[in-house]
Structure formats: structure tokens, C-alpha cells
Write a protein that holds these residues in place. Sequence first.
Motif, PDB file in Angstrom:
ATOM      1  N   ILE A 134      14.736  18.819  -5.259  1.00  0.00           N
ATOM      2  CA  ILE A 134      13.071  19.894  -6.333  1.00  0.00           C
ATOM      3  C   ILE A 134      12.394  19.084  -6.806  1.00  0.00           C
ATOM      4  N   LEU A 135      10.751  19.078  -6.859  1.00  0.00           N
ATOM      5  CA  LEU A 135      10.335  17.911  -7.225  1.00  0.00           C
ATOM      6  C   LEU A 135       9.631  18.964  -9.250  1.00  0.00           C
ATOM      7  N   LEU A 136       9.223  18.382  -9.952  1.00  0.00           N
ATOM      8  CA  LEU A 136       8.895  18.576 -11.236  1.00  0.00           C
ATOM      9  C   LEU A 136       8.141  17.813 -11.454  1.00  0.00           C
ATOM     10  N   GLU A 137       6.857  17.843 -12.497  1.00  0.00           N
ATOM     11  CA  GLU A 137       6.309  17.064 -13.270  1.00  0.00           C
ATOM     12  C   GLU A 137       6.116  17.815 -14.485  1.00  0.00           C
ATOM     13  N   GLY A 138       6.021  16.871 -15.958  1.00  0.00           N
ATOM     14  CA  GLY A 138       5.661  17.704 -17.021  1.00  0.00           C
ATOM     15  C   GLY A 138       5.400  16.239 -17.597  1.00  0.00           C
ATOM     16  N   VAL A 139       4.411  16.590 -18.559  1.00  0.00           N
ATOM     17  CA  VAL A 139       4.097  15.099 -20.208  1.00  0.00           C
ATOM     18  C   VAL A 139       5.267  14.711 -21.117  1.00  0.00           C
ATOM     19  N   PHE A 140       5.433  13.821 -21.729  1.00  0.00           N
ATOM     20  CA  PHE A 140       6.331  13.942 -22.142  1.00  0.00           C
ATOM     21  C   PHE A 140       5.818  12.997 -23.849  1.00  0.00           C
ATOM     22  N   THR A 141       5.342  13.450 -24.777  1.00  0.00           N
ATOM     23  CA  THR A 141       4.967  13.438 -26.023  1.00  0.00           C
ATOM     24  C   THR A 141       5.611  12.722 -27.342  1.00  0.00           C
ATOM     25  N   TYR A 142       4.853  12.328 -28.240  1.00  0.00           N
ATOM     26  CA  TYR A 142       6.023  12.480 -29.550  1.00  0.00           C
ATOM     27  C   TYR A 142       4.909  11.288 -30.613  1.00  0.00           C
ATOM     28  N   ARG A 143       4.639  11.433 -31.601  1.00  0.00           N
ATOM     29  CA  ARG A 143       3.998  11.341 -32.815  1.00  0.00           C
ATOM     30  C   ARG A 143       4.836  10.137 -33.645  1.00  0.00           C
ATOM     31  N   GLU A 144       5.701  10.473 -33.699  1.00  0.00           N
ATOM     32  CA  GLU A 144       7.146   9.251 -34.953  1.00  0.00           C
ATOM     33  C   GLU A 144       8.009   8.708 -33.875  1.00  0.00           C
ATOM     34  N   GLY A 145       8.463   7.685 -34.726  1.00  0.00           N
ATOM     35  CA  GLY A 145       9.733   6.720 -34.411  1.00  0.00           C
ATOM     36  C   GLY A 145       9.037   5.701 -32.361  1.00  0.00           C
ATOM     37  N   TYR A 186       3.407  10.755 -22.148  1.00  0.00           N
ATOM     38  CA  TYR A 186       3.831   9.783 -20.807  1.00  0.00           C
ATOM     39  C   TYR A 186       4.086  10.987 -19.891  1.00  0.00           C
ATOM     40  N   LEU A 187       3.146  10.713 -18.362  1.00  0.00           N
ATOM     41  CA  LEU A 187       3.604  11.631 -17.239  1.00  0.00           C
ATOM     42  C   LEU A 187       5.214  11.000 -16.583  1.00  0.00           C
ATOM     43  N   VAL A 188       5.882  12.376 -16.687  1.00  0.00           N
ATOM     44  CA  VAL A 188       7.542  12.281 -16.326  1.00  0.00           C
ATOM     45  C   VAL A 188       7.477  13.107 -15.136  1.00  0.00           C
ATOM     46  N   THR A 189       7.573  12.760 -14.177  1.00  0.00           N
ATOM     47  CA  THR A 189       8.349  12.988 -12.484  1.00  0.00           C
ATOM     48  C   THR A 189       9.857  13.184 -12.131  1.00  0.00           C
ATOM     49  N   VAL A 190      10.046  13.678 -12.088  1.00  0.00           N
ATOM     50  CA  VAL A 190      11.791  14.182 -11.952  1.00  0.00           C
ATOM     51  C   VAL A 190      12.458  14.403 -10.490  1.00  0.00           C
ATOM     52  N   ALA A 191      12.819  14.272  -9.549  1.00  0.00           N
ATOM     53  CA  ALA A 191      12.601  14.863  -8.231  1.00  0.00           C
ATOM     54  C   ALA A 191      14.332  14.937  -7.871  1.00  0.00           C
ATOM     55  N   ILE A 192      14.916  15.821  -7.996  1.00  0.00           N
ATOM     56  CA  ILE A 192      16.410  16.604  -8.277  1.00  0.00           C
ATOM     57  C   ILE A 192      17.018  16.868  -6.738  1.00  0.00           C
ATOM     58  N   LYS A 193      17.782  16.241  -6.394  1.00  0.00           N
ATOM     59  CA  LYS A 193      18.521  16.303  -5.547  1.00  0.00           C
ATOM     60  C   LYS A 193      19.939  16.798  -4.746  1.00  0.00           C
ATOM     61  N   PRO A 194      20.497  17.622  -5.251  1.00  0.00           N
ATOM     62  CA  PRO A 194      21.754  18.872  -5.700  1.00  0.00           C
ATOM     63  C   PRO A 194      22.110  18.418  -4.147  1.00  0.00           C
ATOM     64  N   GLU A 195      23.257  17.937  -3.792  1.00  0.00           N
ATOM     65  CA  GLU A 195      23.948  18.351  -2.562  1.00  0.00           C
ATOM     66  C   GLU A 195      23.869  19.682  -1.608  1.00  0.00           C
ATOM     67  N   GLU A 238      16.215  12.631 -22.385  1.00  0.00           N
ATOM     68  CA  GLU A 238      15.231  13.606 -23.139  1.00  0.00           C
ATOM     69  C   GLU A 238      15.165  14.419 -22.196  1.00  0.00           C
ATOM     70  N   CYS A 239      14.035  14.513 -21.012  1.00  0.00           N
ATOM     71  CA  CYS A 239      13.615  15.069 -20.157  1.00  0.00           C
ATOM     72  C   CYS A 239      14.338  15.768 -19.456  1.00  0.00           C
ATOM     73  N   TRP A 240      15.592  14.881 -18.844  1.00  0.00           N
ATOM     74  CA  TRP A 240      16.886  15.549 -18.744  1.00  0.00           C
ATOM     75  C   TRP A 240      17.513  16.389 -18.856  1.00  0.00           C
ATOM     76  N   ASP A 241      17.925  16.048 -20.307  1.00  0.00           N
ATOM     77  CA  ASP A 241      18.478  16.857 -21.433  1.00  0.00           C
ATOM     78  C   ASP A 241      18.039  18.256 -21.125  1.00  0.00           C
ATOM     79  N   PHE A 242      16.596  18.444 -21.477  1.00  0.00           N
ATOM     80  CA  PHE A 242      15.966  19.703 -21.409  1.00  0.00           C
ATOM     81  C   PHE A 242      15.943  20.132 -20.147  1.00  0.00           C
ATOM     82  N   LEU A 243      15.135  19.732 -18.941  1.00  0.00           N
ATOM     83  CA  LEU A 243      15.452  20.411 -17.404  1.00  0.00           C
ATOM     84  C   LEU A 243      17.234  20.690 -17.309  1.00  0.00           C
ATOM     85  N   LYS A 244      18.098  20.085 -17.744  1.00  0.00           N
ATOM     86  CA  LYS A 244      18.975  20.835 -16.800  1.00  0.00           C
ATOM     87  C   LYS A 244      19.316  21.864 -18.180  1.00  0.00           C
ATOM     88  N   SER A 245      18.990  22.125 -18.975  1.00  0.00           N
ATOM     89  CA  SER A 245      19.362  23.588 -19.778  1.00  0.00           C
ATOM     90  C   SER A 245      18.127  24.326 -19.307  1.00  0.00           C
TER      91      SER A 245
END
Length: 87
Positions: free
Chosen positions: A25-36, A11-20, A46-53
Motif C-alpha cells: 500500500i502506497l500513501l502520500e500526504g502532507v504533515f504540517t505544524y505551526r508551533e514547536g 512536509y511531504l510524507v510517503t508511506v509504503a506499507i508492506k503487510p506479509e 505521528e503519521c504512522w500513529d494516524f495511519l494505523k488508526s
Amino acid sequence: MKKENNTIRYYLVTVAIKPEGFNKILLEGVFTYREGEYTIPEIKKECWDFLKSQINFKDYDIDPEQVRKDIKVKFMPCDFFLNGSKK
């Protein structure tokens, strides 16, 4: 030759973060999984939890849970994903 069923999803994931008070901030990445199975909301979480860390919000006194964000997820149909090696 018969095409095998590829169980890996991409999956192509695009994240636009707009801190007041800060630039967007515009970020793009790939989310992948094999099982489930993942739903779109689960992929976004999952993507937001990763990015905010990875983003140092604390230095700017920004609460990552209060920041405006727009997360878009798009399925990437592909039969292979190749990470090139050095020549």
C-alpha cells in the motif's frame, strides 16, 4: 515588499506499507505544524500513529506494529498553501 517569516512548516510524507501476504500500500500526504519543533522521527511516528488508526488491520488479523513500512519525509519549501473554494 519584505517577505515575512512563515512559521508554518510543510512536509511531504510517503508511506509504503508492506503487510506479509498482501499487496503493498502506497500513501502520500502532507504533515504540517505551526508551533514547536518536530524531528523527522517524530513526524514519522505521528503519521504512522494516524495511519494505523485509519487502516482496518484487525479485519485481516494483521498487527500494525509488525508490518513492514517505509516512511519518507521531505520538507516542502512553500510560501503559501491554498485550498481552493468553489466558484
